[in-house]
Design an enzyme around this catalytic site. Structure first.
Site, mmCIF file in Angstrom:
data_model
loop_
_atom_site.group_PDB
_atom_site.id
_atom_site.type_symbol
_atom_site.label_atom_id
_atom_site.label_comp_id
_atom_site.label_asym_id
_atom_site.label_seq_id
_atom_site.Cartn_x
_atom_site.Cartn_y
_atom_site.Cartn_z
ATOM 1 N N GLY A 174 -15.661 -62.509 -21.252
ATOM 2 C CA GLY A 174 -15.325 -63.133 -19.980
ATOM 3 C C GLY A 174 -13.839 -63.025 -19.723
ATOM 4 C CB CYS A 181 -14.838 -60.425 -25.895
ATOM 5 S SG CYS A 181 -13.199 -60.330 -25.131
ATOM 6 C CE1 TYR A 182 -13.413 -67.965 -22.243
ATOM 7 C CE2 TYR A 182 -15.773 -68.302 -22.501
ATOM 8 C CZ TYR A 182 -14.526 -68.779 -22.137
ATOM 9 O OH TYR A 182 -14.398 -70.069 -21.669
ATOM 10 C CG HIS A 200 -15.968 -55.769 -24.899
ATOM 11 N ND1 HIS A 200 -16.715 -56.696 -24.192
ATOM 12 C CD2 HIS A 200 -14.669 -56.141 -24.759
ATOM 13 C CE1 HIS A 200 -15.901 -57.585 -23.642
ATOM 14 N NE2 HIS A 200 -14.660 -57.274 -23.972
ATOM 15 C CD GLU A 211 -20.112 -55.442 -24.497
ATOM 16 O OE1 GLU A 211 -19.421 -56.087 -23.682
ATOM 17 O OE2 GLU A 211 -20.019 -55.584 -25.739
ATOM 18 N N GLY A 236 -41.919 -44.943 -1.381
ATOM 19 C CA GLY A 236 -41.873 -43.598 -1.928
ATOM 20 C C GLY A 236 -40.799 -43.446 -2.980
ATOM 21 N N GLY A 237 -39.909 -44.443 -3.108
ATOM 22 C CA GLY A 237 -38.900 -44.419 -4.160
ATOM 23 C C GLY A 237 -39.504 -44.763 -5.507
ATOM 24 C CB VAL A 238 -38.054 -44.560 -8.920
ATOM 25 C CG1 VAL A 238 -38.537 -44.829 -10.335
ATOM 26 C CG2 VAL A 238 -37.570 -43.132 -8.785
ATOM 27 C CG ASP A 239 -36.726 -49.087 -7.905
ATOM 28 O OD1 ASP A 239 -36.697 -48.450 -8.970
ATOM 29 O OD2 ASP A 239 -35.722 -49.345 -7.229
ATOM 30 C CB SER A 240 -41.739 -49.036 -3.763
ATOM 31 O OG SER A 240 -41.659 -47.680 -3.383
ATOM 32 C CB ALA A 241 -43.516 -44.870 -6.817
ATOM 33 C CE LYS A 246 -33.490 -47.019 -9.800
ATOM 34 N NZ LYS A 246 -34.288 -47.175 -8.558
#
Length: 525
Positions: free
Chosen positions: A59, A86-87, A174, A176, A229-234, A380
């Site tokens: 943070g 870290c924080y 960090h 990550e 038609g996008g990845v998420d909705s498909a 994603k």
């Protein structure tokens, strides 16, 4: 240990860190489910979630500064394996009796860390001298009683510590971020070796868990799905279809803000691969009518979100007779909402609203559906993997992300039919050339932005032109939470520029956006 990973997560406590979401991703990459929670979470709330471990993020504040993010230190008394970063490392040190001080020595960026002894279980398998990524001005000057110092740097006497009996560990750097050479090993050591957690969270787990939850939520009701038609909705549509079959009707709203060929791909490729029932709604005139004269991006998003819902409600009314005949109501709407959508839209306590995604902050208050969002906690790349396991064609699951508001938020200024046609042609050229150059796997996304309210002088055919500029925004990212601009070869950029200015008469200038995220977002609006 329960295999219902969604019920027993690793909690990532967010102290306002730039990289909190990245920590959650790294935990999932280690095969363990993670959930991001605010620093204001109480010990009672933590206990109710029954987590298998806790990670305290970094943070921007000093732990002793006025207004610094507070933390319910009684959480340490729950005896849950905990890693401070870290924080979070300093919060842990101070709460457990150590000393945190402003030493006058700052460490930012690449720093050499040296293990003391063998580095304990946390740093097991990493070299004695290693490059780590630091970002701090305060330091732990003295470790709490019972803690062993595991690493130091030239400016930080306690750069990592651990208490194996309590299963409490911390690092000043960090792990990550990719810049810390052995960061993922450290995170995995904490999860698997210190906390004893198996790497048993997979996309297969997600599919099984979500199918069970969807069936329980829906019962015998009818459901419609917002399919763009996008990845998420498909993927969300395919997942719900797997769970409830013919109870689902997919609705594709052609709002006139689509890219070239998008409607045909949805109506042909997706339906053929999944067998889902599809209804297409022609709503271009409605959407463009409501967007007329609007230039503010937040207003655009809210209008588009509202009109999406109105279109679904219209389908709901049209299907009501059919539903009554079968004795079942239409009660639910499926959306492809992802974790980054929720975070950027201000989801969660203390989270800044970067921009309102049409499917989160852009929803109308009088929503007449229950929402089904099976991907809401996923990133994603996790969604793509689930899509592949569900059998969705690679042409759809591997495509570049495209925002729900479509080209409407890639036109800076008023959205009109003429401007959409200009942008649609330029966008098609960019996609064709990037594919031809073999860059589809390297580039996460390449928005093409039309500066509709800007004109630039040019010369074509020995005559003066006064056309629009467009901006190319090629970016590389893992999860859309952070991104860098992609170094597209000059030859490809030149070909794109020549084609656009030769084939799209209204455009006479092509520019390149070379800004990372942060400070910029991927989309301009």
């Amino acid at each position: 240990m329960s295999t219902d990973t969604a019920q027993r997560p690793v909690l990532v406590v967010d102290f306002g860190a730039q990289y909190a979401q990245l920590i959650a991703r790294r935990v999932r990459e280690a095969g363990v489910f993670s959930e991001l929670v605010p620093h204001s979470i109480t010990a009672e709330e933590v206990a109710a979630k029954n987590p298998v471990a806790i990670i305290l993020s970094g943070g921007p504040s000093s732990v002793y500064a006025e207004g610094a993010p507070e933390f319910d230190t009684s959480i340490f008394g729950l005896k849950i394996p905990t890693l401070g970063i870290c924080y979070g490392f300093q919060v842990m040190a101070r709460a457990l009796g150590g000393t945190v001080a402003k030493t006058g020595h700052r460490e930012y960026g690449a720093t050499d860390a040296t293990l003391t002894g063998n580095g304990g279980v946390l740093l097991e398998g990493t070299p004695t001298e290693q490059n780590v990524w630091m970002s701090h001005g305060d330091s732990v000057a003295e470790a709490p009683e019972g803690f062993e110092v595991l690493a130091t740097t030239d400016a930080t006497p306690v750069a990592a510590f651990g208490n194996a009996d309590a299963c409490f560990y911390g690092v000043q750097w960090h792990p990550e971020v990719k810049h810390s050479d052995h960061g993922q090993t450290i995170i995995e050591n904490f999860l698997h070796k210190a906390a004893g957690l198996p790497a048993d969270w997979t996309s297969g787990n997600v599919i099984e868990e979500q199918i069970a939850k969807i069936r329980e939520q829906v019962g015998s009701a009818r459901v419609i799905s917002a399919l763009s038609g996008g990845v998420d909705s498909a993927v969300s549509t395919a997942l719900v279809h797997r769970a409830i079959g013919d109870q689902l009707t997919a609705v594709f709203v052609d709002h006139g803000l689509l890219r070239k060929g998008e409607r045909e791909q949805v109506e042909n490729d997706y339906v053929a691969s999944t067998g889902v029932r599809l209804i297409t709604v022609d709503a271009e005139e409605t959407f463009l009518g409501h967007l007329a004269g609007v230039t503010d991006p937040e207003t655009k998003r809210k209008i588009i979100g509202r009109e999406f819902i109105r279109a679904f409600e219209k389908v709901q009314r049209e299907l009501v007779d059919e539903a009554k005949a079968e004795g079942e109501p239409i009660k639910f709407l499926v959306q492809g909402t992802l974790y980054p959508d929720v975070v950027e839209s201000g989801g969660g306590s203390g989270t800044a609203n970067i921009k309102s995604h049409h499917n989160v902050g852009g929803l109308p208050d009088d929503l007449d559906f229950g929402l089904i969002e099976p991907l809401r906690t996923l990133f994603k790349d996790e969604v793509r993997q689930i899509g592949r396991e569900l059998g969705i064609p690679e042409a759809i699951v591997g495509r570049q992300p495209f925002p729900g508001p479509g080209l409407g938020i890639r036109i800076i200024g008023e959205v009109t039919k003429d401007r959409l046609e200009i942008l649609r042609e330029a966008d098609a050229i960019v996609r064709e050339e990037l594919t031809a150059a073999g860059l589809d796997q390297e580039i996460w996304q390449c928005p093409v932005v039309l500066l509709a309210d800007v004109r630039s002088v040019g010369v074509q055919g020995d005559g003066r032109t006064y056309g629009h500029p467009v901006v190319l925004r090629p970016v590389s990212s893992e999860d859309a939470m952070t991104a860098d601009w992609t170094r597209v070869p000059y030859e490809t950029l030149a070909k794109i520029s020549n084609r656009i200015t030769n084939e799209v008469a209204e455009i006479n200038r092509v520019t390149l956006d070379v800004t990372s995220k942060p400070p910029a977002t991927i989309e301009w609006e």
